[in-house]
Design a protein around this motif. Structure first.
Motif, PDB file in Angstrom:
ATOM      1  N   VAL A 264       0.842  -1.194   0.000  1.00 20.61           N
ATOM      2  CA  VAL A 264       0.000   0.000   0.000  1.00 20.61           C
ATOM      3  C   VAL A 264       0.879   1.246   0.000  1.00 20.61           C
ATOM      4  N   SER A 265       0.395   2.297  -0.624  1.00 22.97           N
ATOM      5  CA  SER A 265       1.183   3.511  -0.805  1.00 22.97           C
ATOM      6  C   SER A 265       1.077   4.453   0.384  1.00 22.97           C
ATOM      7  N   ASN A 266       1.795   5.566   0.259  1.00 17.45           N
ATOM      8  CA  ASN A 266       1.608   6.698   1.157  1.00 17.45           C
ATOM      9  C   ASN A 266       0.205   7.275   0.958  1.00 17.45           C
ATOM     10  N   THR A 267      -0.196   8.169   1.835  1.00 26.17           N
ATOM     11  CA  THR A 267      -1.521   8.785   1.746  1.00 26.17           C
ATOM     12  C   THR A 267      -1.520   9.948   0.763  1.00 26.17           C
ATOM     13  N   VAL A 268      -2.562   9.982  -0.068  1.00 24.44           N
ATOM     14  CA  VAL A 268      -2.764  11.067  -1.035  1.00 24.44           C
ATOM     15  C   VAL A 268      -3.975  11.877  -0.577  1.00 24.44           C
ATOM     16  N   THR A 269      -3.879  13.213  -0.678  1.00 24.38           N
ATOM     17  CA  THR A 269      -4.975  14.093  -0.282  1.00 24.38           C
ATOM     18  C   THR A 269      -5.482  14.883  -1.486  1.00 24.38           C
ATOM     19  N   VAL A 270      -6.786  14.800  -1.718  1.00 25.46           N
ATOM     20  CA  VAL A 270      -7.428  15.596  -2.763  1.00 25.46           C
ATOM     21  C   VAL A 270      -8.251  16.680  -2.064  1.00 25.46           C
ATOM     22  N   THR A 271      -7.934  17.960  -2.348  1.00 22.48           N
ATOM     23  CA  THR A 271      -8.583  19.077  -1.658  1.00 22.48           C
ATOM     24  C   THR A 271      -9.387  19.930  -2.635  1.00 22.48           C
ATOM     25  N   HIS A 272     -10.609  20.232  -2.259  1.00 21.72           N
ATOM     26  CA  HIS A 272     -11.455  21.150  -3.042  1.00 21.72           C
ATOM     27  C   HIS A 272     -11.008  22.570  -2.711  1.00 21.72           C
ATOM     28  N   SER A 273     -10.560  23.306  -3.713  1.00 20.80           N
ATOM     29  CA  SER A 273      -9.872  24.567  -3.471  1.00 20.80           C
ATOM     30  C   SER A 273     -10.718  25.812  -3.660  1.00 20.80           C
ATOM     31  N   ARG A 274     -11.974  25.694  -4.107  1.00 21.31           N
ATOM     32  CA  ARG A 274     -12.804  26.883  -4.308  1.00 21.31           C
ATOM     33  C   ARG A 274     -14.211  26.651  -3.755  1.00 21.31           C
ATOM     34  N   THR A 275     -14.880  27.755  -3.419  1.00 16.59           N
ATOM     35  CA  THR A 275     -16.248  27.664  -2.934  1.00 16.59           C
ATOM     36  C   THR A 275     -17.184  27.439  -4.105  1.00 16.59           C
ATOM     37  N   SER A 276     -17.856  26.314  -4.076  1.00 12.90           N
ATOM     38  CA  SER A 276     -18.800  25.995  -5.147  1.00 12.90           C
ATOM     39  C   SER A 276     -19.670  24.849  -4.684  1.00 12.90           C
ATOM     40  N   SER A 277     -20.876  24.798  -5.139  1.00 14.85           N
ATOM     41  CA  SER A 277     -21.765  23.717  -4.749  1.00 14.85           C
ATOM     42  C   SER A 277     -21.927  22.666  -5.846  1.00 14.85           C
ATOM     43  N   SER A 278     -21.220  22.828  -6.943  1.00 13.32           N
ATOM     44  CA  SER A 278     -21.434  21.904  -8.063  1.00 13.32           C
ATOM     45  C   SER A 278     -20.140  21.511  -8.757  1.00 13.32           C
ATOM     46  N   ASP A 279     -19.044  21.432  -8.011  1.00 14.77           N
ATOM     47  CA  ASP A 279     -17.771  21.014  -8.588  1.00 14.77           C
ATOM     48  C   ASP A 279     -17.654  19.491  -8.575  1.00 14.77           C
ATOM     49  N   SER A 280     -16.843  18.960  -9.467  1.00 12.25           N
ATOM     50  CA  SER A 280     -16.570  17.529  -9.478  1.00 12.25           C
ATOM     51  C   SER A 280     -15.223  17.260 -10.121  1.00 12.25           C
ATOM     52  N   ALA A 281     -14.664  16.125  -9.792  1.00 13.32           N
ATOM     53  CA  ALA A 281     -13.395  15.696 -10.387  1.00 13.32           C
ATOM     54  C   ALA A 281     -13.302  14.187 -10.287  1.00 13.32           C
ATOM     55  N   THR A 282     -12.471  13.596 -11.134  1.00 17.89           N
ATOM     56  CA  THR A 282     -12.174  12.171 -11.054  1.00 17.89           C
ATOM     57  C   THR A 282     -10.666  12.006 -10.958  1.00 17.89           C
ATOM     58  N   VAL A 283     -10.227  11.313  -9.923  1.00 13.02           N
ATOM     59  CA  VAL A 283      -8.807  11.020  -9.746  1.00 13.02           C
ATOM     60  C   VAL A 283      -8.604   9.540 -10.050  1.00 13.02           C
ATOM     61  N   SER A 284      -7.648   9.248 -10.934  1.00 14.62           N
ATOM     62  CA  SER A 284      -7.464   7.868 -11.408  1.00 14.62           C
ATOM     63  C   SER A 284      -5.992   7.476 -11.391  1.00 14.62           C
ATOM     64  N   THR A 285      -5.732   6.183 -11.207  1.00 12.65           N
ATOM     65  CA  THR A 285      -4.398   5.640 -11.458  1.00 12.65           C
ATOM     66  C   THR A 285      -4.244   5.450 -12.959  1.00 12.65           C
ATOM     67  N   THR A 286      -3.002   5.527 -13.456  1.00 12.01           N
ATOM     68  CA  THR A 286      -2.819   5.476 -14.915  1.00 12.01           C
ATOM     69  C   THR A 286      -1.656   4.603 -15.380  1.00 12.01           C
ATOM     70  N   ASN A 287      -1.013   3.846 -14.487  1.00 13.21           N
ATOM     71  CA  ASN A 287       0.147   3.059 -14.903  1.00 13.21           C
ATOM     72  C   ASN A 287      -0.203   2.013 -15.946  1.00 13.21           C
ATOM     73  N   THR A 288       0.598   1.951 -17.004  1.00 12.54           N
ATOM     74  CA  THR A 288       0.417   0.928 -18.035  1.00 12.54           C
ATOM     75  C   THR A 288       0.677  -0.460 -17.450  1.00 12.54           C
ATOM     76  N   GLY A 289      -0.150  -1.423 -17.862  1.00 17.85           N
ATOM     77  CA  GLY A 289       0.031  -2.793 -17.414  1.00 17.85           C
ATOM     78  C   GLY A 289      -0.741  -3.148 -16.167  1.00 17.85           C
ATOM     79  N   PHE A 290      -1.472  -2.201 -15.610  1.00 16.25           N
ATOM     80  CA  PHE A 290      -2.266  -2.447 -14.411  1.00 16.25           C
ATOM     81  C   PHE A 290      -3.746  -2.238 -14.701  1.00 16.25           C
ATOM     82  N   THR A 291      -4.588  -2.960 -13.970  1.00 13.69           N
ATOM     83  CA  THR A 291      -5.999  -2.646 -13.945  1.00 13.69           C
ATOM     84  C   THR A 291      -6.169  -1.424 -13.058  1.00 13.69           C
TER      85      THR A 291
END
Length: 299
Positions: A264-291
C-alpha cells in the motif's frame, strides 16, 4: 534408516553399554537375535564382539529387504505462486515411505478441501487439481510407483497442505505457503472524507461538501489478478495519478509511492480549493500494465 527416518531395531544393550546389543550364546556357540529393518534395500548385517573375546566379526552376506504392504501416499512439498502451475509428485509407499508399485497405472483421485487446505482466491477462483493420477514412473528404483501431475492454486495463504486420496489410500504433504502473483491491479483504499471514518476499498464516489478546504484522503493498494494482496519487489513502484479538474481540486502528492516489501502507498490528499456547490473531479491511477481504479469526487 527408512525414507521416513525410522532406524533399524537391534537387540537391547543389556549390560553391554549404550550402542551395543547383548547376545546370549548357547552351548553350540549360537545366539538368536531379533532384528527389524525398515529401509527397502540390498544390504548386509555385520556383528562385532565388544567383550572378551573382543574384535571378532561376522557378516551375514547380502540380503534384500523388501518394501512392506501399500499403506499411503507421499507427496513432494511445493513452493507455489498463485496462478502459476507447479509440478507435484505423488508416490505410493509402505508405512515407512518405501515406494511400492501397487498403484501401477491411472487412477481417479480426490483432493481434500476446507480448513488447512488450499482455498478459493479472494476473487472466487478455485484450485485446479487433476482428476486422475498416472503412476507410471519409478521412485527409488521401483517401477510405476510414482505419479507426477500439475496443480494450480490461486489463494495466497500459508500453512496449507495437499491431501489426495486414491483407492482409499491417502497422504498429506508438509505445509507450505502460496505467495501472491505479480501485482497487476490497483485499488484505492482507506478513503476518509474530511477526516471521517475510513472506508476500504474506496467507494466509487464521495462528496466533500461545497466549501473550500473539503478533502478526501486515500492510499493505493496493489493486488494480483486473483485478488490477493501483493507486494512490491525490486524497486519502489510510483503510481501516477490523473486529475480531471486541476482548477478546482488539488492532488498532493501528485503521485503515490509503494515501497519495496509493501502493498500500500503513502496517503494522497485531494482538496477542493474553491467555494462551489457543483464542482466535481475524477482522480485515477494510470500506470500501463495495471488494472486501474478511480474515485469520483463531488461537492
Amino acid at each position: 534408516s527408512s525414507p521416513s527416518a525410522t532406524a533399524p531395531t537391534y537387540p537391547a544393550a543389556g549390560s553391554c553399554g549404550t550402542g551395543n546389543s547383548s547376545l546370549s550364546f548357547n552351548s553350540s556357540g549360537q545366539a538368536t537375535a531379533s532384528v527389524t529393518l525398515f529401509d527397502a534395500q540390498t544390504t548386509s548385517l555385520t556383528v562385532t564382539s565388544v567383550t572378551t573375546p573382543s574384535g571378532k566379526t561376522g557378516n551375514s552376506g547380502s540380503l534384500t529387504v523388501a518394501a512392506g504392504s501399500y499403506n499411503q501416499l507421499v507427496l513432494s512439498t511445493p513452493s507455489p505462486t498463485a496462478g502459476t502451475a507447479f509440478s507435484e509428485t505423488v508416490t505410493a509407499t509402505d508405512t515407512w515411505q518405501n515406494p511400492v508399485s501397487t498403484e501401477n497405472g491411472s487412477h481417479s483421485v480426490t483432493w481434500t478441501t476446507g480448513t488447512g487446505f488450499p482455498a478459493n482466491s479472494p476473487g472466487g477462483t478455485a484450485p485446479s487439481y487433476p482428476s486422475t493420477l498416472n503412476f507410471n514412473t519409478a521412485s527409488g528404483g521401483v517401477a510405476n510407483s510414482q505419479a507426477t501431475t500439475s496443480i494450480t492454486l490461486f489463494d495466497a495463504q500459508s500453512g496449507v497442505a495437499l491431501n489426495p486420496t486414491v483407492a482409499a489410500k491417502s497422504g498429506t504433504s508438509a505445509t507450505f505457503t502460496v505467495v501472491a502473483g505479480t501485482p497487476t491491479v490497483f485499488q484505492l483504499t482507506n478513503c476518509s472524507v474530511n477526516g471521517g471514518t475510513s472506508q476500504s476499498p474506496c467507494p466509487a464516489s464521495v462528496n466533500v461538501g461545497g466549501n473550500s478546504g473539503g478533502n478526501v484522503t486515500f492510499q493505493v493498494a496493489i493486488f494480483d489478478s486473483w485478488g490477493n494482496t501483493a507486494k512490491v519487489t525490486g524497486t519502489s513502484l510510483t503510481v501516477t495519478l490523473s486529475n480531471s479538474n486541476t482548477t478546482r481540486f488539488g492532488v498532493a502528492p501528485t503521485s503515490a509511492t509503494i515501497t519495496v516489501g509493501s502493498s500500500v502507498s503513502n496517503t494522497v490528499t485531494v482538496t477542493h480549493s474553491r467555494t462551489s456547490s457543483s464542482d466535481s473531479a475524477t482522480v485515477s491511477t494510470t500506470n500501463t500494465g495495471f488494472t486501474q481504479d478511480s474515485l469520483s469526487i463531488a461537492t
